[in-house]
Design a protein around this motif. Structure first.
Motif, mmCIF file in Angstrom:
data_model
loop_
_atom_site.group_PDB
_atom_site.id
_atom_site.type_symbol
_atom_site.label_atom_id
_atom_site.label_comp_id
_atom_site.label_asym_id
_atom_site.label_seq_id
_atom_site.Cartn_x
_atom_site.Cartn_y
_atom_site.Cartn_z
ATOM 1 N N SER A 183 -2.627 62.117 38.593
ATOM 2 C CA SER A 183 -1.802 63.206 39.385
ATOM 3 C C SER A 183 -2.668 63.645 40.425
ATOM 4 O O SER A 183 -2.172 64.140 41.355
ATOM 5 C CB SER A 183 -1.564 64.130 38.281
ATOM 6 O OG SER A 183 -2.720 64.528 37.644
ATOM 7 N N ASN A 230 -3.191 60.276 32.950
ATOM 8 C CA ASN A 230 -2.222 60.997 33.610
ATOM 9 C C ASN A 230 -2.844 61.954 34.571
ATOM 10 O O ASN A 230 -2.311 62.094 35.806
ATOM 11 C CB ASN A 230 -1.342 61.626 32.746
ATOM 12 C CG ASN A 230 -0.554 60.890 31.982
ATOM 13 O OD1 ASN A 230 -0.124 59.639 32.507
ATOM 14 N ND2 ASN A 230 0.273 61.091 31.119
ATOM 15 N N LYS A 278 -4.057 58.703 27.004
ATOM 16 C CA LYS A 278 -2.877 58.864 27.994
ATOM 17 C C LYS A 278 -3.240 60.156 29.013
ATOM 18 O O LYS A 278 -2.654 59.883 29.987
ATOM 19 C CB LYS A 278 -1.370 58.702 27.455
ATOM 20 C CG LYS A 278 -0.501 58.560 28.533
ATOM 21 C CD LYS A 278 0.889 58.105 27.754
ATOM 22 C CE LYS A 278 1.925 58.152 28.890
ATOM 23 N NZ LYS A 278 3.377 57.635 28.227
ATOM 24 N N ASP A 279 -3.355 61.224 28.101
ATOM 25 C CA ASP A 279 -3.383 62.413 28.992
ATOM 26 C C ASP A 279 -4.592 62.319 30.027
ATOM 27 O O ASP A 279 -4.513 62.883 31.320
ATOM 28 C CB ASP A 279 -3.820 63.690 27.849
ATOM 29 C CG ASP A 279 -4.969 63.433 27.226
ATOM 30 O OD1 ASP A 279 -5.348 62.452 27.020
ATOM 31 O OD2 ASP A 279 -5.701 64.609 26.897
#
Length: 257
Positions: free
Chosen positions: A122, A118, A114-115
């Motif tokens: 972003s 993300n 997930k990081d």
């Protein structure tokens, strides 16, 4: 200079016309079959564990200076687009009918980290707003979707190749800054490569480029036959039968232990 570059990791490459094999991750190993390597000139060869075959793409972009009207293709030691060089040259250079030739769109699986998802979201949202909007339309929140021309297999001209690489590597370099180094298997730490696969379609769609899709031609005849059978029979990719066939006849990643 009109060439199809084929990335390899010290393995014999599939043969295509105007092929130039390029050894990727050369800074980190010493087994080579070919003379062109990604650790000369301007390079990110040492970053291969994160970028995969994209360290070869970066080397081509920075060191070969592909001109706008030249044909440039990218493939891998065990697979390329199923189109002849003559046909590609006609469509892209002579007739200028298309801007890109790419692999058929297919389902790309959820990304487990997930990081990393993300981070890419972003970056696109902050620096490439139009690309971010395309990203959210093409992919689900877990990074999966049915609209990905994956595997970084493409043929285009220098005009679009240079624009694509400028976008791609700016995004991935920013991602490296955010995520940093990771530990794990050679396959699992390739987060820049995984995101790069998704970004090719994002680039094409956002810039409203014309493209034609082709099936993937594998070096292994068994893989080619297996893919044709599953397509003709319309076997569900989530089914047990498909997974069994994939394990037995599917293409193997050179990153897996």
């Amino acid at each position: 200079m009109n060439n199809i570059y084929i990335s390899t990791f010290g393995k014999k490459t599939i043969k295509v016309k105007n092929e130039i094999p390029i050894e990727v991750g050369s800074a980190n190993r010493n087994n080579f079959l070919y003379s062109v390597r990604d650790n000369t000139g301007i390079n990110i060869s040492k970053e291969n564990k994160y970028y995969g075959e994209l360290t070869g793409l970066y080397w081509i972009w920075k060191n070969q200076l592909i001109q706008n009207d030249e044909l440039i293709g990218f493939g891998h030691y065990n697979k390329v687009l199923n189109v002849s060089f003559k046909k590609a040259y006609k469509l892209l250079v002579n007739e200028k009918k298309y801007d890109f030739l790419v692999a058929e769109r297919t389902y790309i699986t959820p990304h487990p980290q997930k990081d990393e998802l993300n981070a890419i979201a972003s970056i696109l949202k902050r620096y490439y707003r139009e690309y971010y909007e395309t990203w959210t339309k093409l992919y689900n929140v877990d990074g999966s979707g049915k609209q990905c021309n994956n595997a970084q297999l493409f043929i285009t001209t220098g005009k679009y190749f240079n624009k694509y690489c400028s976008f791609l590597f700016d995004v991935l370099e920013r991602m490296r800054d955010i995520i940093g180094d990771k530990k794990g298997s050679p396959y699992d730490v390739r987060y820049c490569a995984f995101m790069g696969e998704r970004l090719l379609t994002v680039f094409i769609v956002t810039n409203k480029l014309s493209y034609k899709e082709y099936s993937i031609k594998y070096a292994s005849k068994l893989v080619n036959i297996g893919r044709k059978v599953t397509k003709i029979l319309n076997i569900n990719k989530k089914s047990r039968l498909y997974r069994t066939l994939q394990l037995k006849f599917g293409a193997k990643s050179s990153y897996k232990k």
